[in-house]
Design a protein around this motif. Structure first.
Motif, mmCIF file in Angstrom:
data_model
loop_
_atom_site.group_PDB
_atom_site.id
_atom_site.type_symbol
_atom_site.label_atom_id
_atom_site.label_comp_id
_atom_site.label_asym_id
_atom_site.label_seq_id
_atom_site.Cartn_x
_atom_site.Cartn_y
_atom_site.Cartn_z
ATOM 1 N N THR A 42 0.036 9.136 4.894
ATOM 2 C CA THR A 42 -0.307 7.893 4.173
ATOM 3 C C THR A 42 -0.419 6.611 4.991
ATOM 4 O OG1 THR A 42 0.085 9.313 2.455
ATOM 5 C CG2 THR A 42 0.011 6.594 1.842
ATOM 6 N N GLU A 49 2.683 14.462 5.313
ATOM 7 C CA GLU A 49 1.616 13.895 4.160
ATOM 8 C C GLU A 49 1.798 12.480 4.007
ATOM 9 O OE1 GLU A 49 -0.940 12.727 1.040
ATOM 10 O OE2 GLU A 49 -0.590 14.890 1.893
ATOM 11 N N CYS A 57 0.944 -0.962 -0.004
ATOM 12 C CA CYS A 57 0.156 0.317 -0.334
ATOM 13 C C CYS A 57 1.251 1.498 0.750
ATOM 14 C CB CYS A 57 -0.670 -0.266 1.048
ATOM 15 S SG CYS A 57 -1.885 1.226 1.978
ATOM 16 N N MET A 58 1.737 1.244 0.827
ATOM 17 C CA MET A 58 2.687 2.335 1.058
ATOM 18 C C MET A 58 3.325 2.756 -0.332
ATOM 19 S SD MET A 58 3.097 3.893 3.727
ATOM 20 C CE MET A 58 3.968 4.581 4.012
ATOM 21 N N CYS A 110 -2.633 3.783 4.983
ATOM 22 C CA CYS A 110 -2.713 2.093 4.882
ATOM 23 C C CYS A 110 -2.414 1.089 5.806
ATOM 24 C CB CYS A 110 -1.125 2.627 4.277
ATOM 25 S SG CYS A 110 -0.926 3.082 2.751
ATOM 26 N N LYS A 121 2.235 1.957 -2.709
ATOM 27 C CA LYS A 121 1.426 2.784 -4.638
ATOM 28 C C LYS A 121 1.762 4.082 -4.598
ATOM 29 C CE LYS A 121 -1.612 -1.852 -4.766
ATOM 30 N NZ LYS A 121 -3.064 -2.081 -4.285
ATOM 31 N N HIS A 122 2.015 4.819 -3.465
ATOM 32 C CA HIS A 122 1.913 6.005 -2.899
ATOM 33 C C HIS A 122 3.535 6.434 -2.716
ATOM 34 C CE1 HIS A 122 -2.082 4.505 -1.573
ATOM 35 N NE2 HIS A 122 -2.275 5.772 -1.191
ATOM 36 N N GLY A 123 4.483 5.918 -3.358
ATOM 37 C CA GLY A 123 5.593 6.026 -3.603
ATOM 38 C C GLY A 123 6.644 6.387 -2.304
ATOM 39 N N TYR A 124 6.233 5.382 -1.266
ATOM 40 C CA TYR A 124 7.148 5.104 -0.086
ATOM 41 C C TYR A 124 7.620 4.132 0.043
ATOM 42 C CZ TYR A 124 4.378 9.691 1.502
ATOM 43 O OH TYR A 124 4.426 10.530 0.857
#
Length: 230
Positions: free
Chosen positions: A173, A169, A140-141, A177, A143-146
């Motif tokens: 996130t 931010e 999940c992380m 998640c 998918k958000h760039g982490y």
């Protein structure tokens, strides 16, 4: 100490409003950042009510105070026999600290509960359920760039003096998640099961710890009541 004319201040332990028991097992960030509102305001920084207040500065004990407080307790670097009296009053064995221990007992023995607390946390992270939910959270992380493998990794980074927009931010996130994957619920369930098993295995020893603590509290209450009445 007052009997000998000294004002010995006992510092109160700090307890956070968010952690009312002041107990490591109840840390609000035991499983990483988990509250949406806090993450949106502070990122990975602790909220102000989670930061312990600076301890009040205390003056070091004078030689006379130290002699009364410790009595004949052996001290590194000390030379010669310890004084047996102060201003005509006999110093009790091992000083006032020794007298307090004889009246109250050795205090609250926390080693076994702390060991169970630490062991359950470490063991929980190796369970199939928790490792699986870590993977889901990591996906999940990502998918958000982490890129993190476990939710504890973001907490290990050195934080700036104040929360940046980017940090906030990422923290938001992170919490989202966790909620999406039910990471906290799964982790709590697994660790709770481990703790119950460890408690059952150590039931007799823990009962003794509890009995000792209860005796200490009862003796303390008696001493405080006697002090208030005098």
């Amino acid at each position: 100490m007052a009997r000998f004319g000294f004002d010995y201040a006992v510092g109160a332990s700090w307890k956070s409003p968010a952690d009312p028991k002041g107990d490591a097992a109840n840390m609000v960030r035991r499983y990483g950042v988990s509250d949406t509102e806090t993450a949106a305001r502070y990122g990975y920084h602790p909220a102000p009510d989670m930061v312990p207040a600076a301890p009040a500065s205390t003056q070091p004990m004078s030689d006379a105070e130290s002699s009364v407080f410790l009595g004949d307790t052996p001290q590194p670097g000390s030379s010669g026999p310890a004084p047996k009296s102060y201003k005509g009053q006999e110093i009790p064995s091992h000083g006032c600290s020794g007298e307090a221990e004889r009246k109250l007992g050795k205090g609250l023995q926390e080693r076994l509960p702390e060991n169970i607390n630490d062991a359950s946390f470490q063991q929980s992270m190796s369970t199939p359920q928790v490792t699986a939910v870590f993977r889901s959270w990591s996906t999940c992380m990502k998918k958000h760039g982490y890129s993190f493998q476990t939710p504890l990794e973001p907490l290990r980074d050195r934080l700036a003096d104040s929360s940046s927009a980017a940090e906030i931010e990422m923290a938001k996130t992170d919490v989202a998640c966790k909620q999406k994957t039910n990471l906290i619920g799964t982790w709590v369930a697994m660790e709770s099961a481990i703790q119950k098993e460890l408690i059952e295995k150590n039931q007799e020893a823990l009962a003794q710890v509890r009995a000792t603590a209860q005796k200490t509290l009862e003796r303390s209450a008696k001493v405080i009541a006697e002090g208030s009445a005098s």
